[in-house]
Design a protein around this motif. Structure first.
Motif, PDB file in Angstrom:
ATOM      1  N   ASN B 121      -7.994  -6.517   0.367  1.00 60.81           N
ATOM      2  CA  ASN B 121      -7.383  -5.217   0.609  1.00 60.81           C
ATOM      3  C   ASN B 121      -6.417  -4.809  -0.496  1.00 60.81           C
ATOM      4  N   TRP B 122      -5.790  -5.780  -1.121  1.00 66.48           N
ATOM      5  CA  TRP B 122      -4.921  -5.480  -2.262  1.00 66.48           C
ATOM      6  C   TRP B 122      -5.742  -4.818  -3.366  1.00 66.48           C
ATOM      7  N   GLU B 123      -6.892  -5.418  -3.695  1.00 62.20           N
ATOM      8  CA  GLU B 123      -7.755  -4.852  -4.740  1.00 62.20           C
ATOM      9  C   GLU B 123      -8.276  -3.480  -4.322  1.00 62.20           C
ATOM     10  N   PHE B 124      -8.659  -3.381  -3.049  1.00 59.37           N
ATOM     11  CA  PHE B 124      -9.236  -2.128  -2.561  1.00 59.37           C
ATOM     12  C   PHE B 124      -8.212  -0.994  -2.560  1.00 59.37           C
ATOM     13  N   LEU B 125      -7.029  -1.249  -2.008  1.00 63.42           N
ATOM     14  CA  LEU B 125      -6.026  -0.182  -1.895  1.00 63.42           C
ATOM     15  C   LEU B 125      -5.508   0.234  -3.277  1.00 63.42           C
ATOM     16  N   LYS B 126      -5.456  -0.730  -4.205  1.00 66.08           N
ATOM     17  CA  LYS B 126      -5.046  -0.402  -5.571  1.00 66.08           C
ATOM     18  C   LYS B 126      -6.060   0.577  -6.184  1.00 66.08           C
TER      19      LYS B 126
END
Lengths: 399, 399
Positions: B121-126
């Protein structure tokens, strides 16, 4: 397997892997702490070094059972840090990780794993990324190092899955016997008090049979009859009677108590007599299975299409015929890698250590039936494939 | 309560709340979809508008049961987007959300909620934050709008918690009777076959009693005797015998099957006769309870300290005496807000709609015992407080 993790970190340029969150419902954490009974933890795994487990003082005894080096987090005193930060809990959390990271020399590309609150972690990782100059926060969007390592299982994992298989087959056998022990009245199974046996009664009996073996249902077992059996994800309707001549799809996927390894199997039963149409469809399904074409989704579609049956390849929205993919890896998640689908970019292969389900099915909701057979397979070191599901396929249960 | 959500969004400057992830193990999602039996979903809640539920085509019937406006996500065709992105699944996911956000007019400060994989989710939201110029991705680090809304319960929620209370009390009563039905031999309870009744036997009986009532153990129930009863989080040791004269701490916190509302209660039992020391400690514990001082941690510490008993206030690492906080809110999580602790910055209050536990305990592991009493309380609209735990406290079980 776990021994693959260092190589995967090297290959993907990850210096440190940090796993956070609960143990329950968090397969990566469970995997890394060897399933010990603690609630929350942080695991720090530097490349080419043994992982370290940080957890609360109340759970220090349980943490030690993991076999990992453990650190009691009470020494970092988060309450004091909150006070120092003037009540700013985000700033205090960054300080907390900074203190730990400095102690363990965590820097470079630091990748985060585990389950947690999406928005909370977004704010936290942003603050951490900005606050620590030596650390670049990162993550992996697909097939992360732990999911990839878990694609193959070691002997201890196989033993646990095998034992789950044994118990699951016992439960399926028990439920078949339970149904057969009832009298027939007007084409339905009937209880001693004269009322009709229902799907709900069978599900209650499943819950008892699982509890007796200390294994758990993570979500409701699929026990669906007739039209509902024709919808792959239908869990069945509690008030439906158990009628003769209809297919019952019984798909059971229990987990070790306390979280842990899953099993997953499906049998299709017809009580009494099955119609010629059902027998013919079941024969086609079994042939597909026996042909071992079933190992790959493409060949399964070939097989069914050659017999005039619709598949997701002939129609992506197919609802009658063969309507899903062939199977999935199984372990600490009921669905994990490898995936036996033919979507664009699926490069998963079956290799020694793979544990996976094969579950072809045929579905005709409008004709009031559906059927599926599902077993769990394991690929041995020498490449031989073993079926871990020691239970006959047989469709018809005599009553 | 749910009706508070719009006001909280306004107060915190959130234009849209997006909840993602599974329903199982994800209380916020469960709350927003009203607990329907779907696996994964996206819920979009614009301020002052009704939430919209997006979910897969296989689960469209179950999704409709939520009462929300539902959208079948098959219309967005993620597989096609992956192909168009040349197999880049992150880019395809951003495109997928972009398409949905444009359709629903999602822009401004968009806050994400729900449980999911932290690194993914960190990669996705970034990528989402960078890719969508009209959207500012945000999250809430503590006490988010849903956690805050869930601090008070409506009548339907209370009914479900009350029913869970009824079943939980039944199980506790059943286990007390189960123990009492055994013979005594050499100071231990003995089974018909002459072997000793153990903690493991009682836990197996608990599992059966829960299954019979279709309620579940999310994690292992606490059933600990003697020294283990003196360690608040000890779950008990399966092989320990059930001995007379020792305290048994029985802390049971089952959940509705399929995920849902929890109950949480504790009783302390001594079989046969209790020593004067145990009776005296229990009397102090009951006095604390009856004094209603127990409603606040500070007053509980006052109460015990006045009697020469150590508390977390006299020693933050206390292991003998009163060693934890007084209680916690309960609902879709077994521990939720309000928190009955006195840590710096805790401003939680008990208001109409609050459901919370009160669970003072006294622990003396070195002296081989511990004890805790825990009930669930509900604050009615008119401010009256009701105990939802209809079960006597009584310490001693005669055998």
């Amino acid at each position: 397997m776990k021994r693959d993790i260092d190589g995967l970190m090297q290959e993907r340029g990850i210096d440190v892997a940090v796993v956070t969150g609960a143990v329950k419902g968090n397969a990566t954490m469970y995997y890394m702490v060897n399933g010990v009974g603690i609630s929350h933890a942080i695991v720090i795994k530097k490349r080419r070094e043994e992982p370290v487990l940080l957890c609360g003082t109340m759970e220090r005894e349980e943490a030690a059972a993991s076999g990992l080096k453990t650190i009691d987090t009470s020494k970092y005193n988060i309450l004091e840090m909150i006070k120092e930060a003037g009540g700013d809990r985000l700033a205090a959390s960054v300080k907390y990780y900074q203190t730990i990271f400095e102690e363990f020399g965590v820097k470079g590309r630091v990748a985060f794993y585990g389950q947690g609150d999406v928005g909370r972690n977004w704010e936290f990782l942003k603050a951490l990324d900005e606050g620590l100059p030596d650390v670049t926060v990162t993550g992996e969007f697909i097939d992360d190092i732990f999911i990839t390592a878990r694609m193959t299982k070691g002997p201890e994992e196989i033993d646990r899955i095998r034992e789950m298989g044994r118990k699951t087959c016992e439960v399926v056998g028990h439920i078949a016997d339970f149904m057969k022990s009832h009298k027939v009245d007007g084409g339905k199974l009937t209880k001693d008090d004269g009322s009709t046996l229902t799907i709900g009664d069978c599900k209650a009996e499943i819950k008892m049979a699982l509890a007796r073996r200390k294994i758990i249902e993570e979500v409701d077992t699929i026990f669906a009859i007739g039209r509902d059996a024709g919808i792959p994800h239908s869990r069945g309707n509690d008030s439906d009677p158990i009628e003769l001549g209809k297919t019952i799809v019984f798909d059971i996927f229990p987990q070790e108590a306390g979280g842990g390894y899953f099993f997953d199997m499906t049998r299709t039963f017809v009580l009494g007599e099955a119609s010629q149409e059902i027998l013919d469809s079941y024969k086609t399904l079994e042939e597909c299975y026996d042909a071992k074409a079933s190992v790959y989704q493409t060949r399964t579609c070939d097989f069914f299409e050659a017999r005039g049956i619709e598949t997701p390849r002939t129609d992506p929205h197919v609802r009658n015929g063969y309507v899903h993919s062939l199977g999935h890896g199984i372990g600490l998640d009921v669905h994990e890698k490898p995936t036996l689908s033919d979507f664009s970019g699926n490069t998963d292969t079956l290799v020694p250590g793979s544990v996976f389900t094969v579950e072809p099915g045929l579905y005709y909701p409008d004709r009031g039936y559906g059927m599926r057979i599902e077993d769990v397979y394991y690929v041995h070191e020498d490449g031989t494939v073993e079926n871990l599901t020691n239970f006959p396929r047989g469709l018809v249960l005599e009553v």
